[in-house]
Design a protein around this motif. Structure first.
Motif, short mmCIF file in Angstrom:
data_model
loop_
_atom_site.label_atom_id
_atom_site.label_comp_id
_atom_site.label_asym_id
_atom_site.label_seq_id
_atom_site.Cartn_x
_atom_site.Cartn_y
_atom_site.Cartn_z
N VAL A 103 0.89 -1.18 0.00
CA VAL A 103 0.00 0.00 0.00
C VAL A 103 0.92 1.23 0.00
CG1 VAL A 103 -1.78 1.30 1.24
CG2 VAL A 103 -1.79 -1.22 1.31
N ILE A 104 0.86 1.98 -1.08
CA ILE A 104 1.75 3.15 -1.21
C ILE A 104 0.89 4.37 -1.48
CG2 ILE A 104 3.82 4.06 -2.30
CD1 ILE A 104 4.35 1.22 -3.41
N THR A 105 0.95 5.33 -0.60
CA THR A 105 0.09 6.51 -0.75
C THR A 105 0.93 7.79 -0.89
OG1 THR A 105 -0.10 6.76 1.63
CG2 THR A 105 -1.84 5.53 0.54
N GLY A 106 0.28 8.78 -1.46
CA GLY A 106 0.87 10.11 -1.53
C GLY A 106 -0.13 11.11 -1.02
N THR A 107 0.34 12.11 -0.30
CA THR A 107 -0.54 13.17 0.17
C THR A 107 0.26 14.46 0.36
OG1 THR A 107 -2.05 13.87 1.94
CG2 THR A 107 -0.25 12.42 2.59
N GLY A 108 -0.35 15.57 0.00
CA GLY A 108 0.35 16.84 0.17
C GLY A 108 0.27 17.32 1.61
N ASP A 157 7.46 4.63 -6.98
CA ASP A 157 7.89 3.57 -6.06
C ASP A 157 7.24 2.24 -6.45
OD1 ASP A 157 8.62 1.97 -3.94
OD2 ASP A 157 7.92 3.31 -2.37
N GLY A 158 5.92 2.27 -6.63
CA GLY A 158 5.20 1.04 -6.99
C GLY A 158 5.64 0.50 -8.33
N LEU A 159 5.81 1.40 -9.29
CA LEU A 159 6.22 0.99 -10.65
C LEU A 159 7.58 0.28 -10.61
CD1 LEU A 159 5.91 1.18 -13.81
CD2 LEU A 159 7.09 3.37 -13.65
N LEU A 160 8.54 0.90 -9.93
CA LEU A 160 9.88 0.32 -9.87
C LEU A 160 9.88 -1.05 -9.18
CD1 LEU A 160 11.97 3.51 -8.99
CD2 LEU A 160 11.90 2.30 -11.18
N GLN A 161 9.11 -1.16 -8.11
CA GLN A 161 9.10 -2.42 -7.36
C GLN A 161 8.40 -3.54 -8.15
OE1 GLN A 161 9.05 -2.74 -3.13
NE2 GLN A 161 8.48 -0.59 -2.92
N VAL A 162 7.35 -3.20 -8.89
CA VAL A 162 6.69 -4.23 -9.70
C VAL A 162 7.58 -4.59 -10.89
CG1 VAL A 162 4.64 -4.84 -11.06
CG2 VAL A 162 4.37 -3.52 -8.97
N GLN A 163 8.19 -3.56 -11.50
CA GLN A 163 9.10 -3.83 -12.62
C GLN A 163 10.25 -4.74 -12.19
OE1 GLN A 163 10.21 0.12 -13.93
NE2 GLN A 163 8.90 0.02 -15.75
N ALA A 164 10.75 -4.52 -10.98
CA ALA A 164 11.90 -5.28 -10.50
C ALA A 164 11.51 -6.67 -10.00
CB ALA A 164 12.59 -4.51 -9.38
N GLY A 165 10.21 -6.94 -9.95
CA GLY A 165 9.76 -8.25 -9.49
C GLY A 165 9.70 -8.37 -7.97
N GLU A 166 9.87 -7.25 -7.27
CA GLU A 166 9.78 -7.31 -5.81
C GLU A 166 8.34 -7.38 -5.34
OE1 GLU A 166 12.09 -4.27 -3.95
OE2 GLU A 166 13.82 -4.66 -5.23
N LEU A 167 7.43 -6.88 -6.16
CA LEU A 167 6.00 -6.95 -5.86
C LEU A 167 5.30 -7.49 -7.09
CD1 LEU A 167 5.43 -3.31 -4.49
CD2 LEU A 167 5.69 -5.35 -3.08
N ASN A 168 4.23 -8.26 -6.86
CA ASN A 168 3.38 -8.67 -7.98
C ASN A 168 2.34 -7.60 -8.29
OD1 ASN A 168 4.48 -11.28 -8.51
ND2 ASN A 168 3.49 -12.00 -6.63
N ASN A 169 1.93 -6.93 -7.24
CA ASN A 169 0.94 -5.87 -7.42
C ASN A 169 1.11 -4.85 -6.30
OD1 ASN A 169 -0.75 -6.66 -5.09
ND2 ASN A 169 -1.08 -8.50 -6.32
N ALA A 170 0.49 -3.69 -6.48
CA ALA A 170 0.58 -2.64 -5.46
C ALA A 170 -0.63 -1.73 -5.57
CB ALA A 170 1.86 -1.83 -5.64
N LEU A 171 -1.13 -1.35 -4.39
CA LEU A 171 -2.22 -0.38 -4.33
C LEU A 171 -1.58 1.00 -4.16
CD1 LEU A 171 -5.32 0.19 -3.95
CD2 LEU A 171 -4.93 -0.08 -1.50
N ILE A 172 -1.85 1.88 -5.12
CA ILE A 172 -1.23 3.21 -5.10
C ILE A 172 -2.32 4.26 -5.04
CG2 ILE A 172 0.35 4.77 -6.34
CD1 ILE A 172 1.66 2.08 -6.01
#
Lengths: 339, 85
Positions: A78-83, A148-163
């Motif tokens: 679970v990766i979130t962004g907030t201002g 962050d999510g893109l790089l981790q899924v691309q690298a195979g560290e995650l199969n999926n991510a909620l962003i």
């Protein structure tokens, strides 16, 4: 490894947020525009609901919709962004400190006021023990989470991510921003003033394409300050072996203010053959509003229709460009999913 | 005493953001924690602050809180006997 966007969810100023055609949506016309709140009772137990900040509720609702679409019960991360995080409770906590001379401080608003509350509460509700991170990088907060999510899924560290990106309106902060003429008021439209909004937008990234997939997320880039928008875009596209002429739709986070013009004009000049779409007249400006633009871009790719007119059009690539006040530039490149 | 109980119920609903609950829904002897209103430890901290801020009562002994916060009746009785404002 390719990364796909397989689910979308949103709470915004729009009532049926997921209406696709812009003609169905309401333009934000006031200085401050609250998000339309869905019914949370079916999703969140009453005992928890009473203590949840608005941003947390919006985040849980939007993330639930996105996960449901992607058919994922518990994501790998679970990766979130907030201002500004849960701004209402931050204001409440600080106001109580001032009013009571730093005495009588209650725990609830303090607990809710931290920026990672949304990501934490989503993970608690899902019982997701995986990677959990919150980025607070002003107007690139969402893109930071996305990267962050893109790089981790691309690298195979995650199969999926909620962003996701979440921001809420806090009355005191908005009044200050109106005093400094950064946000329009009921009575006055300022040259550099914007119509402010709030909302939560969540997407599910996955390493597998499904029939539900909206788009392939090719890449995203962030730059706090750019010397030349043209160079920023050219360099970003060339890193993906793409030329501007291949961009079918250019999505701009324009507020159409005196601050915006030059930057977005440069982007338009480079992608001169692209159809032009904007979204902040429907979402309002806030630190993670660009997530709403990404959501629109995903739907355009999936349905092969322009957002503004509903016109059917072959769309292979969409570039989303956002910045605010000449800072926090971001680019996100989406591609139509393969057959 | 009746006025104090009604005031207390209103304050608890407001401070703890008890949505969909009215003053009339809370009986004087309903347990505040557990099966009654279902309050928890964070709510207990909110109630301690409420007692201090609105009635000038400082609770220093946590064991004391257990009996005081049993119900609206026990809270009102304690406040009536110990309030300084």
């Amino acid at each position: 490894m390719k990364v796909y966007i397989n689910g979308l969810g949103s709470v915004s100023c729009q009532e049926g947020t997921r209406n696709f055609k812009s003609s169905d949506l309401t333009r934000v016309s006031q200085g401050i525009n609250q998000a339309q709140q869905p019914s949370y009772k079916e999703l969140i137990p009453a005992g928890m609901l009473r203590r949840m900040a608005k941003g947390v509720k919006m985040g849980i609702y939007a993330s639930h919709s996105a996960l449901e679409e992607a058919n994922i019960a518990v994501p790998d991360a679970v990766i979130t962004g907030t201002g500004l995080g849960c701004l209402i409770d931050s204001e409440k906590f600080l106001s109580t400190m001032l009013e009571n001379n730093e005495s009588y401080l209650t725990p609830t608003s303090f607990i809710q006021s931290t920026h990672n509350t949304v990501g934490g509460q989503i993970a608690l509700k899902l019982q997701c023990m995986g990677y959990n991170f919150t980025y607070v990088n002003q107007n690139t907060s969402f893109e930071s989470a996305l990267l962050d999510g893109l790089l981790q899924v691309q690298a195979g560290e995650l199969n999926n991510a909620l962003i996701g990106g979440v921001d809420e309106i806090g009355d005191i902060t908005m009044r200050f921003l109106q005093l400094t003429k950064k946000i329009n008021t009921v009575d006055e439209i300022f040259p550099k003033g914007v119509n402010y909004g709030e909302g939560a937008t969540f997407i599910v990234l996955d390493n597998k394409q499904t029939t539900q997939s909206y788009a392939e997320l090719v890449d995203t880039a962030i730059c706090n300050r750019v010397e030349s928008v043209e160079d920023f875009i050219q360099s970003f596209l060339s890193s993906q072996y793409i030329v501007p002429e291949q961009i079918d739709v250019l999505v701009l986070g324009s507020n159409q203010t005196a601050n915006d013009g030059a930057f977005y004009a440069q982007a338009q000049a480079i992608c001169s053959s692209s159809a032009l779409e904007t979204f902040k007249e429907f979402s309002g400006e806030y630190h993670t509003a660009s997530a709403f633009g990404l959501l629109n871009a995903c739907e355009m790719l999936k349905y092969q229709q322009l957002f503004s007119t509903g016109e059917s059009k072959p769309i292979e690539y969409i570039l989303v460009y956002n910045q605010f006040d000449g800072k926090d530039h971001s680019l996100t490149l989406l591609k139509k999913c393969g057959d | 005493m009746e006025d104090l109980k009604i005031e207390l119920k209103g304050k608890i609903i407001e401070v703890l953001n008890l949505e969909d609950i009215t003053v009339e829904d809370i009986q004087d002897n309903d347990p505040l924690f557990g099966d009654g209103l279902g309050l928890d430890s964070i709510d207990a901290l909110e109630l301690i602050v409420l007692m201090d801020k609105d009635y000038g009562i400082k609770l220093s002994d946590p064991k004391e809180g257990r009996s005081i916060f049993q119900s609206i009746e026990t809270m009102a009785t304690y406040i009536a006997a110990n309030r300084t404002k």
